[in-house]
Design an enzyme around this catalytic site. Structure first.
Site, PDB file in Angstrom:
ATOM      1  N   GLY A  12      40.445  40.586  38.455  1.00 53.57           N
ATOM      2  CA  GLY A  12      39.700  40.498  39.713  1.00 53.57           C
ATOM      3  C   GLY A  12      38.313  41.122  39.662  1.00 53.57           C
ATOM      4  N   LEU A  87      46.778  25.015  38.859  1.00 53.36           N
ATOM      5  CA  LEU A  87      46.104  23.807  39.310  1.00 53.36           C
ATOM      6  C   LEU A  87      46.078  23.785  40.845  1.00 53.36           C
ATOM      7  CD1 LEU A  87      44.898  21.167  38.116  1.00 53.36           C
ATOM      8  CD2 LEU A  87      47.130  20.119  38.537  1.00 53.36           C
ATOM      9  N   HIS A 104      34.367  29.018  35.052  1.00 55.92           N
ATOM     10  CA  HIS A 104      35.072  28.826  33.787  1.00 55.92           C
ATOM     11  C   HIS A 104      34.297  29.560  32.696  1.00 55.92           C
ATOM     12  CE1 HIS A 104      37.901  26.910  31.110  1.00 55.92           C
ATOM     13  NE2 HIS A 104      36.893  26.735  30.273  1.00 55.92           N
TER      14      HIS A 104
HETATM   15  C1  GAR Z   1      36.887  35.095  34.070  1.00 54.85           C
HETATM   16  O1  GAR Z   1      36.273  35.236  32.815  1.00 54.85           O
HETATM   17  C2  GAR Z   1      36.957  33.640  34.459  1.00 54.85           C
HETATM   18  O2  GAR Z   1      35.867  32.891  33.991  1.00 54.85           O
HETATM   19  C3  GAR Z   1      38.230  33.223  33.795  1.00 54.85           C
HETATM   20  O3  GAR Z   1      39.113  34.296  34.005  1.00 54.85           O
HETATM   21  C4  GAR Z   1      38.360  35.503  33.985  1.00 54.85           C
HETATM   22  C5  GAR Z   1      38.780  36.356  35.158  1.00 54.85           C
HETATM   23  O4  GAR Z   1      38.220  37.635  35.055  1.00 54.85           O
HETATM   24  N1  GAR Z   1      38.740  32.008  34.360  1.00 54.85           N
HETATM   25  C6  GAR Z   1      39.383  31.096  33.632  1.00 54.85           C
HETATM   26  O5  GAR Z   1      39.632  31.241  32.457  1.00 54.85           O
HETATM   27  C7  GAR Z   1      39.799  29.835  34.412  1.00 54.85           C
HETATM   28  N2  GAR Z   1      40.111  28.776  33.525  1.00 54.85           N
HETATM   29  P1  GAR Z   1      38.318  38.660  36.270  1.00 54.85           P
HETATM   30  O6  GAR Z   1      39.764  38.631  36.766  1.00 54.85           O
HETATM   31  O7  GAR Z   1      37.959  39.979  35.679  1.00 54.85           O
HETATM   32  O8  GAR Z   1      37.350  38.200  37.325  1.00 54.85           O
END
Ligand code: GAR
Length: 189
Positions: A12, A87, A104
């Site tokens: 998060g 999804l 992404h």
């Molecule tokens: C982020 O790097 C986001 O781009 C990725 O998950 C991470 C969440 O980080 N999303 C994906 O891979 C979606 N396919 P966070 O929980 O520290 O914000």
């Protein structure tokens, strides 16, 4: 006032960056966090930031209208996916046309699709010997990582970089750009 809901399955950190970015802006309000993962970092962040956090299971999310109803009852204008891994079902996409935004951690259309998330993406980028990676912010449709691209930013990948090092570079880009891009989207709504 534009009311935002943020979905996250993991740490998060993007959700927190977005929340603090808009905290002193009167026209935008982060109203709620939503998560499928009861042990995700987003839960603790929600508590600390004073953002109500809603947990749901797969059946509720994919097979009922409860989440759509909740978002509509809370008069949510914009849905942000910040590391959310499921999804998005058709009823949710239809209820918020061009109002669901995903980030992404790669330069789509490369390294997207089912199973391509978090460290799997950075491992694939290093494995392929890419010389650059980056972030893609895009509208969400019923398919993984296929909606219209809104914004991309790049970083270099050195031949000695590990997946963790690529992840750090990509996350730095996310934290700088995601809130600003959301602000621009809202300005054009
Ligand atoms: C982020 O790097 C986001 O781009 C990725 O998950 C991470 C969440 O980080 N999303 C994906 O891979 C979606 N396919 P966070 O929980 O520290 O914000």
């Amino acid at each position: 006032m534009t009311r935002i809901a943020i979905f996250a399955s993991g740490s998060g950190s993007n959700a927190e960056r977005i929340t603090t970015y808009f905290a002193d802006k009167e026209s935008v309000s982060v109203e709620m966090f939503l998560s499928n993962n009861p042990i995700a970092g987003i839960i603790e962040r929600g508590r600390r930031l004073g953002i109500p956090t809603v947990l749901f299971d797969k059946k509720t999310f994919s097979k009922t209208n409860k989440i759509v109803n909740l978002l509509q009852n809370q008069q949510i204008d914009l849905v942000i996916l910040a590391g959310f891994l499921w999804l998005i079902p058709e009823n949710l996409v239809r209820a918020f046309p061009n109002k669901i935004i995903n980030i992404h951690p790669a330069l789509l259309p490369k390294y997207g699709g089912k199973g391509m998330w978090g460290h799997f993406v950075h491992e694939a980028v290093v494995e392929a010997g890419e010389i650059e990676s980056g972030i893609t912010i895009h509208f969400v449709n019923e398919n993984y990582d296929e909606g219209k691209v809104i914004f991309q930013a790049k970083c270099e990948v050195d031949s000695t970089d590990t997946p963790d090092e690529v992840a750090r570079k990509v996350q730095a880009l996310e934290h700088v750009h995601f809130p600003e891009v959301i602000e621009k989207i809202i300005a054009n709504m």
